[in-house]
Design a protein around this motif. Structure first.
Motif, PDB file in Angstrom:
ATOM      1  N   ALA A 131      33.166  36.427  40.820  1.00 34.29           N
ATOM      2  CA  ALA A 131      34.032  36.536  39.640  1.00 34.29           C
ATOM      3  C   ALA A 131      35.055  35.402  39.644  1.00 34.29           C
ATOM      4  N   ASP A 132      35.621  35.130  40.803  1.00 35.25           N
ATOM      5  CA  ASP A 132      36.579  34.025  40.909  1.00 35.25           C
ATOM      6  C   ASP A 132      35.889  32.682  40.659  1.00 35.25           C
ATOM      7  N   LEU A 133      34.691  32.524  41.207  1.00 32.90           N
ATOM      8  CA  LEU A 133      33.947  31.273  41.009  1.00 32.90           C
ATOM      9  C   LEU A 133      33.603  31.069  39.540  1.00 32.90           C
ATOM     10  N   THR A 134      33.112  32.094  38.881  1.00 28.67           N
ATOM     11  CA  THR A 134      32.709  31.930  37.483  1.00 28.67           C
ATOM     12  C   THR A 134      33.917  31.666  36.586  1.00 28.67           C
ATOM     13  N   THR A 135      35.063  32.258  36.909  1.00 30.17           N
ATOM     14  CA  THR A 135      36.290  31.971  36.159  1.00 30.17           C
ATOM     15  C   THR A 135      36.699  30.514  36.359  1.00 30.17           C
ATOM     16  N   TRP A 136      36.649  30.063  37.597  1.00 27.24           N
ATOM     17  CA  TRP A 136      36.984  28.670  37.900  1.00 27.24           C
ATOM     18  C   TRP A 136      36.014  27.721  37.192  1.00 27.24           C
ATOM     19  N   MET A 137      34.730  28.072  37.191  1.00 30.65           N
ATOM     20  CA  MET A 137      33.741  27.230  36.512  1.00 30.65           C
ATOM     21  C   MET A 137      34.062  27.115  35.021  1.00 30.65           C
ATOM     22  N   GLN A 138      34.465  28.215  34.409  1.00 27.41           N
ATOM     23  CA  GLN A 138      34.844  28.172  32.996  1.00 27.41           C
ATOM     24  C   GLN A 138      36.047  27.257  32.793  1.00 27.41           C
ATOM     25  N   GLN A 139      37.024  27.359  33.664  1.00 24.48           N
ATOM     26  CA  GLN A 139      38.216  26.515  33.552  1.00 24.48           C
ATOM     27  C   GLN A 139      37.866  25.035  33.700  1.00 24.48           C
ATOM     28  N   GLN A 140      36.870  24.754  34.522  1.00 19.74           N
ATOM     29  CA  GLN A 140      36.443  23.374  34.754  1.00 19.74           C
ATOM     30  C   GLN A 140      35.371  22.922  33.751  1.00 19.74           C
ATOM     31  N   GLU A 141      34.994  23.832  32.863  1.00 17.09           N
ATOM     32  CA  GLU A 141      33.950  23.582  31.865  1.00 17.09           C
ATOM     33  C   GLU A 141      32.617  23.207  32.517  1.00 17.09           C
ATOM     34  N   LEU A 142      32.284  23.932  33.581  1.00 19.98           N
ATOM     35  CA  LEU A 142      31.023  23.728  34.282  1.00 19.98           C
ATOM     36  C   LEU A 142      30.006  24.767  33.830  1.00 19.98           C
ATOM     37  N   THR A 143      28.767  24.357  33.781  1.00 17.22           N
ATOM     38  CA  THR A 143      27.680  25.292  33.495  1.00 17.22           C
ATOM     39  C   THR A 143      27.004  25.647  34.811  1.00 17.22           C
ATOM     40  N   ILE A 144      26.099  26.577  34.746  1.00 16.55           N
ATOM     41  CA  ILE A 144      25.409  26.987  35.965  1.00 16.55           C
ATOM     42  C   ILE A 144      24.604  25.833  36.565  1.00 16.55           C
ATOM     43  N   THR A 145      24.082  24.963  35.727  1.00 17.20           N
ATOM     44  CA  THR A 145      23.290  23.843  36.248  1.00 17.20           C
ATOM     45  C   THR A 145      24.155  22.789  36.936  1.00 17.20           C
ATOM     46  N   ASP A 146      25.459  22.866  36.762  1.00 21.24           N
ATOM     47  CA  ASP A 146      26.376  21.958  37.458  1.00 21.24           C
ATOM     48  C   ASP A 146      26.670  22.423  38.883  1.00 21.24           C
ATOM     49  N   LEU A 147      26.259  23.625  39.205  1.00 18.17           N
ATOM     50  CA  LEU A 147      26.608  24.208  40.493  1.00 18.17           C
ATOM     51  C   LEU A 147      25.810  23.566  41.623  1.00 18.17           C
ATOM     52  N   SER A 148      26.528  23.132  42.641  1.00 17.04           N
ATOM     53  CA  SER A 148      25.935  22.552  43.847  1.00 17.04           C
ATOM     54  C   SER A 148      27.003  22.594  44.935  1.00 17.04           C
ATOM     55  N   GLU A 149      26.713  21.981  46.065  1.00 14.19           N
ATOM     56  CA  GLU A 149      27.671  21.993  47.172  1.00 14.19           C
ATOM     57  C   GLU A 149      29.000  21.344  46.805  1.00 14.19           C
ATOM     58  N   LEU A 150      28.964  20.272  46.045  1.00 19.37           N
ATOM     59  CA  LEU A 150      30.214  19.573  45.719  1.00 19.37           C
ATOM     60  C   LEU A 150      31.157  20.421  44.859  1.00 19.37           C
ATOM     61  N   PRO A 151      30.699  20.999  43.740  1.00 20.72           N
ATOM     62  CA  PRO A 151      31.609  21.877  42.996  1.00 20.72           C
ATOM     63  C   PRO A 151      32.061  23.095  43.810  1.00 20.72           C
ATOM     64  N   VAL A 152      31.184  23.621  44.652  1.00 18.00           N
ATOM     65  CA  VAL A 152      31.577  24.761  45.489  1.00 18.00           C
ATOM     66  C   VAL A 152      32.677  24.333  46.458  1.00 18.00           C
ATOM     67  N   HIS A 153      32.533  23.161  47.031  1.00 12.45           N
ATOM     68  CA  HIS A 153      33.562  22.633  47.929  1.00 12.45           C
ATOM     69  C   HIS A 153      34.893  22.478  47.182  1.00 12.45           C
ATOM     70  N   THR A 154      34.830  21.956  45.975  1.00 14.12           N
ATOM     71  CA  THR A 154      36.034  21.795  45.155  1.00 14.12           C
ATOM     72  C   THR A 154      36.638  23.156  44.814  1.00 14.12           C
ATOM     73  N   PHE A 155      35.787  24.126  44.520  1.00  6.20           N
ATOM     74  CA  PHE A 155      36.255  25.490  44.257  1.00  6.20           C
ATOM     75  C   PHE A 155      37.015  26.036  45.464  1.00  6.20           C
ATOM     76  N   PHE A 156      36.462  25.842  46.654  1.00  3.78           N
ATOM     77  CA  PHE A 156      37.139  26.336  47.854  1.00  3.78           C
ATOM     78  C   PHE A 156      38.475  25.630  48.070  1.00  3.78           C
ATOM     79  N   GLN A 157      38.543  24.350  47.798  1.00  5.94           N
ATOM     80  CA  GLN A 157      39.820  23.641  47.920  1.00  5.94           C
ATOM     81  C   GLN A 157      40.858  24.277  47.000  1.00  5.94           C
ATOM     82  N   HIS A 158      40.454  24.568  45.777  1.00  9.17           N
ATOM     83  CA  HIS A 158      41.350  25.223  44.821  1.00  9.17           C
ATOM     84  C   HIS A 158      41.703  26.635  45.298  1.00  9.17           C
TER      85      HIS A 158
END
Length: 125
Positions: free
Chosen positions: A49-76
């Motif tokens: 739920a936190d990840l999908t909210t963050w993805m919306q804030q970053q205007e990311l789609t599911i196909t944008d998901l990979s290790e790099l956005p996940v790493h950025t999510f964890f930093q946030h």
């Protein structure tokens, strides 16, 4: 379905509105079917739920998901919350699940980029 694992209507609403919405139920059920404790499944749903909210804030789609956005999510995330020992493992399982279902692409290996290599190594641990 997700209500069985996380009855909090606010979390359910966030999950149903985000880019991961079509896959959360199946992923949570897969964790449960694989024998993960109910608490772990519930925590996983909350993390997603936190990840999908963050993805919306970053205007990311599911196909944008990979290790790099996940790493950025964890930093946030770790600026506002303490790390949990299962966080990285849960999202690693999510990436594997999404790749197995051909929803996201396999990771692209960048040769000679030490920053990328370091980030992937850190995430994989």
């Amino acid at each position: 379905m997700i209500e069985n694992f996380y009855p909090n209507p606010i979390v359910v609403q966030r999950l149903q509105a985000g880019p991961l919405s079509a896959h959360i139920d199946t992923f949570a059920q897969q964790l449960f079917d694989e024998g993960y404790a109910l608490w772990t499944v519930k925590y996983s749903v909350r993390l997603l739920a936190d990840l999908t909210t963050w993805m919306q804030q970053q205007e990311l789609t599911i196909t944008d998901l990979s290790e790099l956005p996940v790493h950025t999510f964890f930093q946030h995330r770790y600026q506002i919350r303490r790390p949990h020992r299962d966080d990285q493992a849960i999202l690693k399982m999510l990436l594997t699940y999404l790749r197995t279902a051909d929803i996201i692409a396999a990771p692209v290996k960048v040769v000679g980029d030490p920053a990328y290599t370091s980030m992937v190594r850190e995430f994989s641990q």
